[in-house]
Design a protein around this motif. Sequence first.
Motif, PDB file in Angstrom:
ATOM      1  N   ALA A 164       0.842  -1.201   0.000  1.00  0.00           N
ATOM      2  CA  ALA A 164       0.000   0.000   0.000  1.00  0.00           C
ATOM      3  C   ALA A 164       0.882   1.258   0.000  1.00  0.00           C
ATOM      4  O   ALA A 164       0.602   2.222  -0.721  1.00  0.00           O
ATOM      5  N   ASP A 165       1.957   1.238   0.795  1.00  0.00           N
ATOM      6  CA  ASP A 165       2.881   2.377   0.823  1.00  0.00           C
ATOM      7  C   ASP A 165       3.549   2.576  -0.536  1.00  0.00           C
ATOM      8  O   ASP A 165       3.713   3.712  -1.004  1.00  0.00           O
ATOM      9  N   ILE A 166       3.935   1.483  -1.173  1.00  0.00           N
ATOM     10  CA  ILE A 166       4.565   1.573  -2.492  1.00  0.00           C
ATOM     11  C   ILE A 166       3.589   2.158  -3.501  1.00  0.00           C
ATOM     12  O   ILE A 166       3.968   3.003  -4.326  1.00  0.00           O
ATOM     13  N   GLN A 167       2.338   1.727  -3.422  1.00  0.00           N
ATOM     14  CA  GLN A 167       1.336   2.255  -4.352  1.00  0.00           C
ATOM     15  C   GLN A 167       1.139   3.763  -4.123  1.00  0.00           C
ATOM     16  O   GLN A 167       1.035   4.539  -5.077  1.00  0.00           O
ATOM     17  N   THR A 168       1.099   4.172  -2.863  1.00  0.00           N
ATOM     18  CA  THR A 168       0.968   5.598  -2.553  1.00  0.00           C
ATOM     19  C   THR A 168       2.156   6.384  -3.095  1.00  0.00           C
ATOM     20  O   THR A 168       1.994   7.450  -3.706  1.00  0.00           O
ATOM     21  N   LEU A 169       3.353   5.855  -2.900  1.00  0.00           N
ATOM     22  CA  LEU A 169       4.561   6.523  -3.411  1.00  0.00           C
ATOM     23  C   LEU A 169       4.557   6.562  -4.938  1.00  0.00           C
ATOM     24  O   LEU A 169       4.982   7.560  -5.536  1.00  0.00           O
ATOM     25  N   ASP A 170       4.073   5.502  -5.574  1.00  0.00           N
ATOM     26  CA  ASP A 170       4.000   5.476  -7.032  1.00  0.00           C
ATOM     27  C   ASP A 170       3.029   6.542  -7.543  1.00  0.00           C
ATOM     28  O   ASP A 170       3.319   7.239  -8.526  1.00  0.00           O
ATOM     29  N   ASN A 171       1.890   6.678  -6.862  1.00  0.00           N
ATOM     30  CA  ASN A 171       0.932   7.736  -7.235  1.00  0.00           C
ATOM     31  C   ASN A 171       1.553   9.122  -7.039  1.00  0.00           C
ATOM     32  O   ASN A 171       1.367  10.019  -7.875  1.00  0.00           O
ATOM     33  N   ASN A 191       2.160  11.976  -9.900  1.00  0.00           N
ATOM     34  CA  ASN A 191       1.689  13.353  -9.735  1.00  0.00           C
ATOM     35  C   ASN A 191       2.839  14.351  -9.862  1.00  0.00           C
ATOM     36  O   ASN A 191       2.694  15.404 -10.493  1.00  0.00           O
ATOM     37  N   LEU A 192       3.992  14.030  -9.251  1.00  0.00           N
ATOM     38  CA  LEU A 192       5.150  14.927  -9.349  1.00  0.00           C
ATOM     39  C   LEU A 192       5.634  15.037 -10.792  1.00  0.00           C
ATOM     40  O   LEU A 192       5.972  16.133 -11.260  1.00  0.00           O
ATOM     41  N   THR A 193       5.663  13.912 -11.484  1.00  0.00           N
ATOM     42  CA  THR A 193       6.094  13.938 -12.887  1.00  0.00           C
ATOM     43  C   THR A 193       5.157  14.801 -13.722  1.00  0.00           C
ATOM     44  O   THR A 193       5.607  15.614 -14.548  1.00  0.00           O
ATOM     45  N   SER A 194       3.852  14.642 -13.499  1.00  0.00           N
ATOM     46  CA  SER A 194       2.874  15.464 -14.239  1.00  0.00           C
ATOM     47  C   SER A 194       3.030  16.939 -13.899  1.00  0.00           C
ATOM     48  O   SER A 194       2.958  17.809 -14.781  1.00  0.00           O
ATOM     49  N   THR A 195       3.266  17.254 -12.641  1.00  0.00           N
ATOM     50  CA  THR A 195       3.438  18.643 -12.212  1.00  0.00           C
ATOM     51  C   THR A 195       4.690  19.250 -12.822  1.00  0.00           C
ATOM     52  O   THR A 195       4.671  20.399 -13.308  1.00  0.00           O
ATOM     53  N   ILE A 196       5.784  18.504 -12.818  1.00  0.00           N
ATOM     54  CA  ILE A 196       7.036  19.003 -13.402  1.00  0.00           C
ATOM     55  C   ILE A 196       6.852  19.254 -14.896  1.00  0.00           C
ATOM     56  O   ILE A 196       7.298  20.285 -15.422  1.00  0.00           O
TER      57      ILE A 196
END
Length: 121
Positions: free
Chosen positions: A78-85, A89-94
């Motif tokens: 679950a933590d990995i999935q959260t980090l992947d999301n 999001n960071l990639t899209s923002t950049i």
Amino acid sequence: PTEMSLSGAESTCERLATKMQRLDASILQAVEQQSSTGSAAKQDLEDAGAHVVTLDTNLRRIREKSVATEDMLLDICADIQTLDNAKTNLTSTITALRRLDMLENAVEQLSELTEERAYKE
């Protein structure tokens, strides 16, 4: 029965008595062996029961640890999935910020060219 036939009876009785003593000793030894074998078998059975209890305890402990490990793995996933999301999001923002920067630079260049009245460029 004559006196001659009875003369060998005493030695025969002695032989029979000796044979009976040997048989008694043999029977006593067999009974003692059976008794010790029975005690050993009983002890072996008790030991086997104790080992079964120990094995059952170990199996329960292993099951508990495997359930705890599974729960921990689910939490990690679950933590990995959260980090992947978050990474997505960071990639899209950049990417959006880079595009905004490129747009701002283009607008600035157009403003400069408009002030200079260099419409051809």
